[in-house]
Design a protein around this motif. Sequence first.
Motif, mmCIF file in Angstrom:
data_model
loop_
_atom_site.group_PDB
_atom_site.id
_atom_site.type_symbol
_atom_site.label_atom_id
_atom_site.label_comp_id
_atom_site.label_asym_id
_atom_site.label_seq_id
_atom_site.Cartn_x
_atom_site.Cartn_y
_atom_site.Cartn_z
ATOM 1 N N LEU A 197 -2.823 15.448 -22.725
ATOM 2 C CA LEU A 197 -2.453 14.313 -21.877
ATOM 3 C C LEU A 197 -1.469 14.736 -20.786
ATOM 4 O O LEU A 197 -1.584 14.315 -19.632
ATOM 5 N N LEU A 198 -0.516 15.563 -21.153
ATOM 6 C CA LEU A 198 0.458 16.028 -20.164
ATOM 7 C C LEU A 198 -0.176 16.965 -19.139
ATOM 8 O O LEU A 198 0.119 16.880 -17.945
ATOM 9 N N LEU A 199 -1.056 17.857 -19.595
ATOM 10 C CA LEU A 199 -1.701 18.797 -18.679
ATOM 11 C C LEU A 199 -2.603 18.092 -17.670
ATOM 12 O O LEU A 199 -2.725 18.518 -16.523
ATOM 13 N N THR A 200 -3.238 17.017 -18.091
ATOM 14 C CA THR A 200 -4.171 16.307 -17.211
ATOM 15 C C THR A 200 -3.517 15.147 -16.472
ATOM 16 O O THR A 200 -4.201 14.408 -15.778
ATOM 17 N N PHE A 201 -2.217 15.000 -16.567
ATOM 18 C CA PHE A 201 -1.519 13.880 -15.941
ATOM 19 C C PHE A 201 -1.836 13.715 -14.456
ATOM 20 O O PHE A 201 -2.031 12.591 -13.996
ATOM 21 N N PRO A 202 -1.896 14.797 -13.675
ATOM 22 C CA PRO A 202 -2.186 14.602 -12.244
ATOM 23 C C PRO A 202 -3.507 13.881 -11.984
ATOM 24 O O PRO A 202 -3.630 13.168 -11.001
ATOM 25 N N SER A 203 -4.476 14.027 -12.880
ATOM 26 C CA SER A 203 -5.783 13.414 -12.629
ATOM 27 C C SER A 203 -5.793 11.908 -12.891
ATOM 28 O O SER A 203 -6.632 11.204 -12.354
ATOM 29 N N TYR A 204 -4.886 11.398 -13.694
ATOM 30 C CA TYR A 204 -4.877 9.956 -13.958
ATOM 31 C C TYR A 204 -3.561 9.277 -13.574
ATOM 32 O O TYR A 204 -3.376 8.086 -13.830
ATOM 33 N N SER A 205 -2.668 9.989 -12.926
ATOM 34 C CA SER A 205 -1.365 9.412 -12.575
ATOM 35 C C SER A 205 -1.478 8.199 -11.669
ATOM 36 O O SER A 205 -0.658 7.298 -11.729
ATOM 37 N N LYS A 206 -2.531 8.166 -10.826
ATOM 38 C CA LYS A 206 -2.680 7.042 -9.897
ATOM 39 C C LYS A 206 -2.867 5.715 -10.626
ATOM 40 O O LYS A 206 -2.542 4.662 -10.098
ATOM 41 N N LEU A 207 -3.352 5.758 -11.862
ATOM 42 C CA LEU A 207 -3.558 4.535 -12.634
ATOM 43 C C LEU A 207 -2.235 3.888 -13.049
ATOM 44 O O LEU A 207 -2.197 2.707 -13.371
ATOM 45 N N LEU A 208 -1.169 4.664 -13.034
ATOM 46 C CA LEU A 208 0.123 4.158 -13.474
ATOM 47 C C LEU A 208 0.950 3.529 -12.359
ATOM 48 O O LEU A 208 1.985 2.945 -12.609
ATOM 49 N N TYR A 209 0.482 3.658 -11.132
ATOM 50 C CA TYR A 209 1.186 3.055 -10.002
ATOM 51 C C TYR A 209 0.622 1.674 -9.730
ATOM 52 O O TYR A 209 -0.579 1.468 -9.787
ATOM 53 N N GLN A 210 1.499 0.751 -9.421
ATOM 54 C CA GLN A 210 1.060 -0.576 -9.040
ATOM 55 C C GLN A 210 0.758 -0.554 -7.557
ATOM 56 O O GLN A 210 1.614 -0.197 -6.748
ATOM 57 N N GLU A 211 -0.451 -0.924 -7.211
ATOM 58 C CA GLU A 211 -0.849 -0.892 -5.799
ATOM 59 C C GLU A 211 -0.165 -1.982 -4.979
ATOM 60 O O GLU A 211 0.071 -1.801 -3.814
ATOM 61 N N ASN A 212 0.116 -3.124 -5.603
ATOM 62 C CA ASN A 212 0.739 -4.181 -4.804
ATOM 63 C C ASN A 212 2.135 -3.729 -4.372
ATOM 64 O O ASN A 212 2.883 -3.173 -5.119
ATOM 65 N N GLY A 213 2.430 -3.950 -3.146
ATOM 66 C CA GLY A 213 3.721 -3.555 -2.605
ATOM 67 C C GLY A 213 3.683 -2.213 -1.907
ATOM 68 O O GLY A 213 4.609 -1.859 -1.209
ATOM 69 N N LEU A 214 2.616 -1.444 -2.101
ATOM 70 C CA LEU A 214 2.538 -0.149 -1.431
ATOM 71 C C LEU A 214 2.076 -0.311 0.012
ATOM 72 O O LEU A 214 2.505 0.418 0.876
ATOM 73 N N GLN A 215 1.185 -1.242 0.267
ATOM 74 C CA GLN A 215 0.721 -1.481 1.628
ATOM 75 C C GLN A 215 1.359 -2.794 2.097
ATOM 76 O O GLN A 215 0.919 -3.862 1.739
ATOM 77 N N VAL A 216 2.398 -2.682 2.858
ATOM 78 C CA VAL A 216 3.103 -3.858 3.352
ATOM 79 C C VAL A 216 2.569 -4.163 4.742
ATOM 80 O O VAL A 216 2.722 -3.368 5.658
ATOM 81 N N LEU A 217 1.931 -5.296 4.867
ATOM 82 C CA LEU A 217 1.345 -5.664 6.156
ATOM 83 C C LEU A 217 2.331 -6.488 6.961
ATOM 84 O O LEU A 217 2.663 -7.610 6.603
ATOM 85 N N GLN A 218 2.816 -5.912 8.035
ATOM 86 C CA GLN A 218 3.727 -6.585 8.943
ATOM 87 C C GLN A 218 3.144 -6.411 10.335
ATOM 88 O O GLN A 218 3.285 -5.344 10.938
ATOM 89 N N PRO A 219 2.451 -7.420 10.839
ATOM 90 C CA PRO A 219 1.788 -7.255 12.137
ATOM 91 C C PRO A 219 2.782 -6.943 13.253
ATOM 92 O O PRO A 219 3.868 -7.491 13.310
ATOM 93 N N ALA A 220 2.377 -6.016 14.093
ATOM 94 C CA ALA A 220 3.226 -5.626 15.224
ATOM 95 C C ALA A 220 3.006 -6.570 16.386
ATOM 96 O O ALA A 220 1.965 -7.200 16.518
ATOM 97 N N GLN A 221 4.014 -6.662 17.256
ATOM 98 C CA GLN A 221 3.880 -7.467 18.464
ATOM 99 C C GLN A 221 2.922 -6.751 19.412
ATOM 100 O O GLN A 221 2.711 -5.547 19.308
ATOM 101 N N GLN A 222 2.371 -7.515 20.315
ATOM 102 C CA GLN A 222 1.419 -6.958 21.286
ATOM 103 C C GLN A 222 2.055 -5.800 22.056
ATOM 104 O O GLN A 222 3.118 -5.938 22.624
ATOM 105 N N GLY A 223 1.424 -4.642 22.015
ATOM 106 C CA GLY A 223 1.887 -3.494 22.776
ATOM 107 C C GLY A 223 2.955 -2.650 22.103
ATOM 108 O O GLY A 223 3.377 -1.641 22.653
ATOM 109 N N THR A 224 3.437 -3.033 20.947
ATOM 110 C CA THR A 224 4.484 -2.250 20.284
ATOM 111 C C THR A 224 3.961 -1.480 19.078
ATOM 112 O O THR A 224 4.721 -0.745 18.459
ATOM 113 N N GLN A 225 2.692 -1.658 18.738
ATOM 114 C CA GLN A 225 2.117 -0.954 17.584
ATOM 115 C C GLN A 225 1.879 0.511 17.928
ATOM 116 O O GLN A 225 1.294 0.835 18.949
ATOM 117 N N LYS A 226 2.372 1.390 17.064
ATOM 118 C CA LYS A 226 2.171 2.830 17.240
ATOM 119 C C LYS A 226 1.659 3.413 15.939
ATOM 120 O O LYS A 226 1.805 2.815 14.873
#
Length: 196
Positions: A96-125
């Motif tokens: 389980l420890l040796l293979t941790f990198p292959s399943y580690s993504k399952l232990l992260y909560q996806e909510n909160g990782l992609q924070v959508l904050q729309p940019a104002q017109q012309g200020t998005q980079k």
Amino acid sequence: MKTTGLIGLFTAFASSLCCTIPLLAVILGTSGSASGFAWLESFRPYSIALTIGALGWAWYEQFKSNKMKDCACDTNRTFFWQTKGFLGIVTGMALLLLTFPSYSKLLYQENGLQVLQPAQQGTQKVAYVTIKGMSCESCEHHIKKEVAKLKGVSTVDVSYQKGAATVKFDSKKTSIADIKKAVDATGYKVTATKTL
């Protein structure tokens, strides 16, 4: 058997530290503490080899000692840590420890990782950030979580395979310097930045 099995478990634990520490840092909210363990990644292949060798030797000793137990002269009691069951548990934990990198993504909560904050017109980079030191998906999530905390960040896409991150942000609320500082705070090193 007891010693070599535990050595195998210890080396398996050591080989997974480069991936488990970023996860623990995210869970505990101490992102900068993960930076002290980034150097372990270069030793991972050796730790894996030591783990396999130690566990292989422990299993060899276990089967060899079972043949000797068939002798009527052996009257010693067997303790739990000297049994195949205990060695099986140790081997399972090591795997389980040796293979941790292959399943580690399952232990992260996806909510909160992609924070959508729309940019104002012309200020998005869009910033393309080259990052050194990532070795698995735990590293990706660690960086995503920290960069997503910045005001004005709309999306964060990190790839450990490419060694880079793409960040969409509002230039009036944050800057490339802020993004670089957030990545560097995780313990990984920004080697180059480019605004697209």
